[in-house]
Every structure is written in C-alpha cells, then in structure tokens.
Design a protein around this motif. Structure first.
Motif, PDB file in Angstrom:
ATOM      1  N   CYS A   1       0.965  -0.955  -0.536  1.00  0.00           N
ATOM      2  CA  CYS A   1      -0.013  -0.315  -0.229  1.00  0.00           C
ATOM      3  C   CYS A   1       0.806   0.886   0.435  1.00  0.00           C
ATOM      4  CB  CYS A   1      -1.013   0.137   0.992  1.00  0.00           C
ATOM      5  SG  CYS A   1       0.008  -0.385   2.527  1.00  0.00           S
ATOM      6  N   PRO A   2       0.409   2.118  -1.034  1.00  0.00           N
ATOM      7  CA  PRO A   2       1.378   3.436  -0.624  1.00  0.00           C
ATOM      8  C   PRO A   2       1.191   4.296   0.957  1.00  0.00           C
ATOM      9  CG  PRO A   2      -1.072   3.467  -2.334  1.00  0.00           C
ATOM     10  CD  PRO A   2      -1.134   2.870  -0.717  1.00  0.00           C
ATOM     11  N   ALA A   3       0.646   4.085   1.715  1.00  0.00           N
ATOM     12  CA  ALA A   3       1.025   4.760   3.245  1.00  0.00           C
ATOM     13  C   ALA A   3       2.158   3.994   4.030  1.00  0.00           C
ATOM     14  CB  ALA A   3      -0.140   3.835   3.546  1.00  0.00           C
TER      15      ALA A   3
ATOM     16  N   CYS B   1      -1.764  -8.500  -1.670  1.00  0.00           N
ATOM     17  CA  CYS B   1      -3.240  -7.313  -3.009  1.00  0.00           C
ATOM     18  C   CYS B   1      -3.860  -7.027  -2.577  1.00  0.00           C
ATOM     19  CB  CYS B   1      -2.241  -8.197  -3.996  1.00  0.00           C
ATOM     20  SG  CYS B   1      -0.670  -9.311  -3.905  1.00  0.00           S
ATOM     21  N   GLY B   2      -3.879  -6.028  -2.486  1.00  0.00           N
ATOM     22  CA  GLY B   2      -5.441  -4.567  -2.495  1.00  0.00           C
ATOM     23  C   GLY B   2      -6.057  -4.285  -3.421  1.00  0.00           C
ATOM     24  N   HIS B   3      -7.386  -4.182  -3.865  1.00  0.00           N
ATOM     25  CA  HIS B   3      -8.034  -4.026  -4.461  1.00  0.00           C
ATOM     26  C   HIS B   3      -8.840  -2.649  -4.499  1.00  0.00           C
ATOM     27  CE1 HIS B   3      -6.956  -4.755  -8.689  1.00  0.00           C
ATOM     28  NE2 HIS B   3      -6.179  -5.703  -8.618  1.00  0.00           N
ATOM     29  N   TYR B   4      -9.999  -2.422  -5.250  1.00  0.00           N
ATOM     30  CA  TYR B   4     -10.810  -1.693  -5.300  1.00  0.00           C
ATOM     31  C   TYR B   4      -9.958  -0.005  -4.566  1.00  0.00           C
ATOM     32  CZ  TYR B   4     -13.152  -5.338  -6.325  1.00  0.00           C
ATOM     33  OH  TYR B   4     -13.638  -6.665  -6.666  1.00  0.00           O
ATOM     34  N   GLU B   5     -10.644   0.966  -3.572  1.00  0.00           N
ATOM     35  CA  GLU B   5     -10.583   1.342  -3.263  1.00  0.00           C
ATOM     36  C   GLU B   5      -9.745   2.022  -1.598  1.00  0.00           C
ATOM     37  OE1 GLU B   5     -10.967   4.602  -5.233  1.00  0.00           O
ATOM     38  OE2 GLU B   5     -12.424   2.870  -6.070  1.00  0.00           O
TER      39      GLU B   5
ATOM     40  N   GLU C   1       3.962  -2.749   6.505  1.00  0.00           N
ATOM     41  CA  GLU C   1       2.802  -2.067   5.457  1.00  0.00           C
ATOM     42  C   GLU C   1       4.147  -1.716   4.404  1.00  0.00           C
ATOM     43  OE1 GLU C   1      -0.544   0.966   5.990  1.00  0.00           O
ATOM     44  OE2 GLU C   1      -0.466  -0.540   8.050  1.00  0.00           O
ATOM     45  N   ILE C   2       4.208  -2.346   3.163  1.00  0.00           N
ATOM     46  CA  ILE C   2       5.051  -1.918   1.820  1.00  0.00           C
ATOM     47  C   ILE C   2       4.270  -1.181   1.043  1.00  0.00           C
ATOM     48  CG2 ILE C   2       6.761  -2.901   0.842  1.00  0.00           C
ATOM     49  CD1 ILE C   2       7.603  -4.984   2.940  1.00  0.00           C
ATOM     50  N   SER C   3       5.441   0.170   0.323  1.00  0.00           N
ATOM     51  CA  SER C   3       5.274   0.672  -0.752  1.00  0.00           C
ATOM     52  C   SER C   3       6.477   0.239  -1.870  1.00  0.00           C
ATOM     53  CB  SER C   3       4.971   2.452  -0.692  1.00  0.00           C
ATOM     54  OG  SER C   3       5.222   2.993  -1.768  1.00  0.00           O
ATOM     55  N   ILE C   4       5.866   0.683  -2.989  1.00  0.00           N
ATOM     56  CA  ILE C   4       7.439  -0.392  -3.504  1.00  0.00           C
ATOM     57  C   ILE C   4       6.965   1.504  -4.675  1.00  0.00           C
ATOM     58  CG2 ILE C   4       6.829  -2.469  -4.540  1.00  0.00           C
ATOM     59  CD1 ILE C   4       5.515  -1.459  -6.873  1.00  0.00           C
ATOM     60  N   GLY C   5       6.574   2.701  -3.858  1.00  0.00           N
ATOM     61  CA  GLY C   5       7.558   4.710  -5.025  1.00  0.00           C
ATOM     62  C   GLY C   5       6.116   5.053  -4.707  1.00  0.00           C
TER      63      GLY C   5
ATOM     64  N   VAL D   1       0.253   6.309  -7.800  1.00  0.00           N
ATOM     65  CA  VAL D   1      -0.668   5.250  -7.336  1.00  0.00           C
ATOM     66  C   VAL D   1      -0.988   4.490  -8.594  1.00  0.00           C
ATOM     67  CG1 VAL D   1      -3.531   5.408  -7.126  1.00  0.00           C
ATOM     68  CG2 VAL D   1      -1.859   6.920  -6.456  1.00  0.00           C
ATOM     69  N   LEU D   2      -1.055   2.410  -8.087  1.00  0.00           N
ATOM     70  CA  LEU D   2      -1.225   1.816  -9.151  1.00  0.00           C
ATOM     71  C   LEU D   2      -2.383   0.883  -8.588  1.00  0.00           C
ATOM     72  CD1 LEU D   2       1.820  -0.315  -8.315  1.00  0.00           C
ATOM     73  CD2 LEU D   2       1.659   0.875 -11.091  1.00  0.00           C
ATOM     74  N   THR D   3      -3.124   0.700 -10.193  1.00  0.00           N
ATOM     75  CA  THR D   3      -5.095  -0.389  -9.677  1.00  0.00           C
ATOM     76  C   THR D   3      -4.695  -1.410  -9.041  1.00  0.00           C
ATOM     77  OG1 THR D   3      -3.994  -2.041 -11.323  1.00  0.00           O
ATOM     78  CG2 THR D   3      -5.204   0.820 -12.131  1.00  0.00           C
ATOM     79  N   GLY D   4      -3.714  -1.947  -8.550  1.00  0.00           N
ATOM     80  CA  GLY D   4      -3.367  -3.304  -7.091  1.00  0.00           C
ATOM     81  C   GLY D   4      -2.459  -3.564  -6.828  1.00  0.00           C
ATOM     82  N   GLY D   5      -2.335  -4.169  -5.590  1.00  0.00           N
ATOM     83  CA  GLY D   5      -1.389  -4.131  -5.141  1.00  0.00           C
ATOM     84  C   GLY D   5      -0.351  -5.857  -5.795  1.00  0.00           C
TER      85      GLY D   5
ATOM     86  N   LEU E   1       1.327  -5.796  -8.897  1.00  0.00           N
ATOM     87  CA  LEU E   1       2.956  -5.198  -9.206  1.00  0.00           C
ATOM     88  C   LEU E   1       3.707  -5.205  -8.531  1.00  0.00           C
ATOM     89  CD1 LEU E   1       1.655  -3.531 -12.521  1.00  0.00           C
ATOM     90  CD2 LEU E   1       2.875  -5.277 -12.450  1.00  0.00           C
ATOM     91  N   PRO E   2       3.316  -4.338  -7.238  1.00  0.00           N
ATOM     92  CA  PRO E   2       3.905  -3.881  -6.058  1.00  0.00           C
ATOM     93  C   PRO E   2       4.434  -5.385  -5.365  1.00  0.00           C
ATOM     94  CG  PRO E   2       2.472  -2.581  -5.602  1.00  0.00           C
ATOM     95  CD  PRO E   2       2.225  -3.996  -7.413  1.00  0.00           C
ATOM     96  N   ALA E   3       3.427  -6.385  -5.486  1.00  0.00           N
ATOM     97  CA  ALA E   3       4.184  -7.835  -5.006  1.00  0.00           C
ATOM     98  C   ALA E   3       5.285  -8.508  -5.273  1.00  0.00           C
ATOM     99  CB  ALA E   3       2.488  -8.646  -4.480  1.00  0.00           C
TER     100      ALA E   3
HETATM  101  N1  4HQ Z   1      -1.507   0.729  -4.308  1.00  0.00           N
HETATM  102  N2  4HQ Z   1       3.015   0.648  -3.684  1.00  0.00           N
HETATM  103  C1  4HQ Z   1      -3.277  -0.988  -3.330  1.00  0.00           C
HETATM  104  C2  4HQ Z   1       0.097   0.883  -5.185  1.00  0.00           C
HETATM  105  C3  4HQ Z   1       1.119   0.444  -4.481  1.00  0.00           C
HETATM  106  C4  4HQ Z   1       1.954   1.389  -4.002  1.00  0.00           C
HETATM  107  C5  4HQ Z   1      -2.438   1.700  -4.842  1.00  0.00           C
HETATM  108  C6  4HQ Z   1      -1.440  -0.531  -3.364  1.00  0.00           C
HETATM  109  C7  4HQ Z   1      -4.628   0.738  -4.699  1.00  0.00           C
HETATM  110  C8  4HQ Z   1      -5.194  -0.549  -4.225  1.00  0.00           C
HETATM  111  N3  4HQ Z   1       1.366  -0.198  -3.245  1.00  0.00           N
HETATM  112  N4  4HQ Z   1      -4.037  -0.427  -3.555  1.00  0.00           N
HETATM  113  N5  4HQ Z   1       2.355   2.355  -4.881  1.00  0.00           N
HETATM  114  O1  4HQ Z   1      -0.583   1.960  -5.442  1.00  0.00           O
HETATM  115  O2  4HQ Z   1       2.467  -0.019  -2.996  1.00  0.00           O
END
Ligand code: 4HQ
Length: 248
Positions: free
Chosen positions: A88-90, A112-116, A130-134, A137-141, A143-145
């Motif tokens: 997640c981005p946080a 891997c999350g999806h939706y809002e 909780e890990i962010s790859i940068g 904003v992506l459509t789901g988790g 690609l980060p996984a």
């Molecule tokens: N997400 N690094 C999953 C990301 C993200 C990121 C946005 C996570 C959408 C559903 N995750 N939600 N950047 O953009 O990990």
C-alpha cells in the motif's frame, strides 16, 4: 522460503514467476510461491469480496472476512507466517535493505489490495508490515507484490548461485554498477575501454571501482552517504575532487 500471495487476480503472476531466475528457483525447490485467490474465502453465494463503505462515499471496500479466513487457512495448513505484508502507498518505501531483511525469513504472506481500499481491521489486526514500492498510484497491489518477491527471492541463498551472491554482498554494496562490455572490441566505431582489454587485473579492478564511484556521484549522490566506502574509495574520490578543482 515460502511465499503465499493473496490476490483477486492470481493469473497476473504467471508471466513473471514462470520465467528466468524465479522459475528456476521454484523448480529447484529453493523458493515456493503459492498464489491464493482471495475469492475462494468469500462466504457468500455470489463469492463477493467487496462492499460499500460505511459512512458513504464512492467506490467499494475490500471486506475483512475473506482475508481473515485466508490467513486462518494459511496458519492451519502452512503454519504461522513470519510476516504478513500489505502492499500500500502508506507503507515504508521498499529498498534493498528491506529486501535483504525479508530474504532472511522462512515464510512471507503478501496481501494485494484492490478497489478504493481494504477494511482497516486488516491493517490493524492481520498485517505485520506495510510496504510501498514508491510514490505513485497503481490499480492494485499485484505489481508491487511481484517487485517485492523478485527482489527478495534473488537474495535467498542458492537462487543466483553462491558465486554471484557472495560477490554482491562484499563488493558493490551501496554503489551503482560499473559499465559492462562484451565482444566485439569495436562496434560501429564505438570502442571498448582499453584497460578492459589489457589483462591487468589490478588496473581493471581499480578502473571498475572508480567507474562505480563516478556513476554514483553523478547519478545518485544520495547513495554515497549510505555506501560502504573503503579507504581506497575515499582516495579515489579525493583524486576525483582534485581533478574537478583543476578544471574550475
Ligand atoms: N497501491 N506500492 C493497492 C499502490 C502501491 C504502491 C494502490 C496499492 C492501489 C489498491 N502499493 N491499492 N505504490 O499504488 O504498493
């Protein structure tokens, strides 16, 4: 190492995990990657995994129940995982240090999350990291996984072969790589640096180290502070500084 990935789109992972180094590591049994469809843990007859947000608002929220049920199943069938990671981005930003840390555990679960968003009780009571790859904003988790699993798995002993991994840890640590060349020695008039053809191993080693330092200084000076610099590196950098001073 065992990696369980909880996703609504397991098919997204077939390309990256069925090719090249990750494929070979899976075949050798060094890593086991399991794709678990979150929808299989929905308890309602339409197998839904999302619902409208309490308090109102646009979009849907991923429900807690299928994820808690999936983790119950993992604990019962594969044991208690070392880490349960939410992409997640946080989250804390993923880097080589985090990859190295994760490569030392036996069992990872990635969500891997999806939706809002995901029902907050998942982050609060199921997730350990909780890990962010940068910051984008992506459509789901998914690609980060894939990014996290790729970077972590190549650090698991045996995945790259012992030679490569030993080299990586002791050597280029924290610096950008030196430039590589292969045959022919001249292509369209572009020549390979003479020193690499010389057979002088010590000169070649010094040239490569200097290139690593120069590239890091030029492209990613922020990395120098965290790099493992030797006395020789400091000498090389000092001589680079002298050269610059003589130019200005
Ligand atoms: N997400 N690094 C999953 C990301 C993200 C990121 C946005 C996570 C959408 C559903 N995750 N939600 N950047 O953009 O990990």
């Amino acid at each position: 190492m065992m990696v369980d990935i909880l996703t609504l789109f397991p098919e997204m992972f077939s390309g990256p995990f069925d090719a090249s180094i990750i494929k070979r590591a899976r075949e050798k049994g060094i890593i086991e990657i399991n794709l678990i469809n979150i929808r299989d843990f929905s308890r309602n007859k339409h197998r839904t995994v999302d619902d409208t947000p309490y308090g109102g608002g646009a979009g849907m929220v991923m429900a807690a129940e299928p994820l808690f049920e999936a983790l119950d199943w993992i604990r019962a069938h594969r044991g208690v995982p070392d880490r349960v990671i939410l992409l997640c981005p946080a989250g804390r930003t993923f880097n080589q240090r985090v990859a190295a840390e994760l490569s030392r555990v036996k069992h990872l679960v990635l969500i891997c999350g999806h939706y809002e968003g995901i029902d907050e009780r998942v982050a609060e009571h199921l997730v350990t990291d909780e890990i962010s790859i940068g910051d984008y904003v992506l459509t789901g988790g998914e690609l980060p996984a894939m990014v996290v699993v790729d970077a972590v798995c190549r650090l698991v002993p045996g995945v790259l072969g012992e030679r490569a991994s030993a080299l990586e840890e002791s050597f280029n640590d924290g610096l950008l790589e030196y430039p590589h060349y292969t045959r022919p020695r001249e292509y369209r008039g572009y020549r390979v640096p003479e020193v690499l053809l010389s057979g002088h191993h010590e000169q070649i080693r010094l040239w490569r180290r200097r290139q690593s330092l120069l590239r890091t200084l030029a492209s990613r000076p922020d990395l120098l502070a965290g790099a493992n610099l030797t006395d020789e590196d400091r000498k090389i950098l000092a001589s680079v500084m002298e050269e610059i001073k003589s130019l200005i």
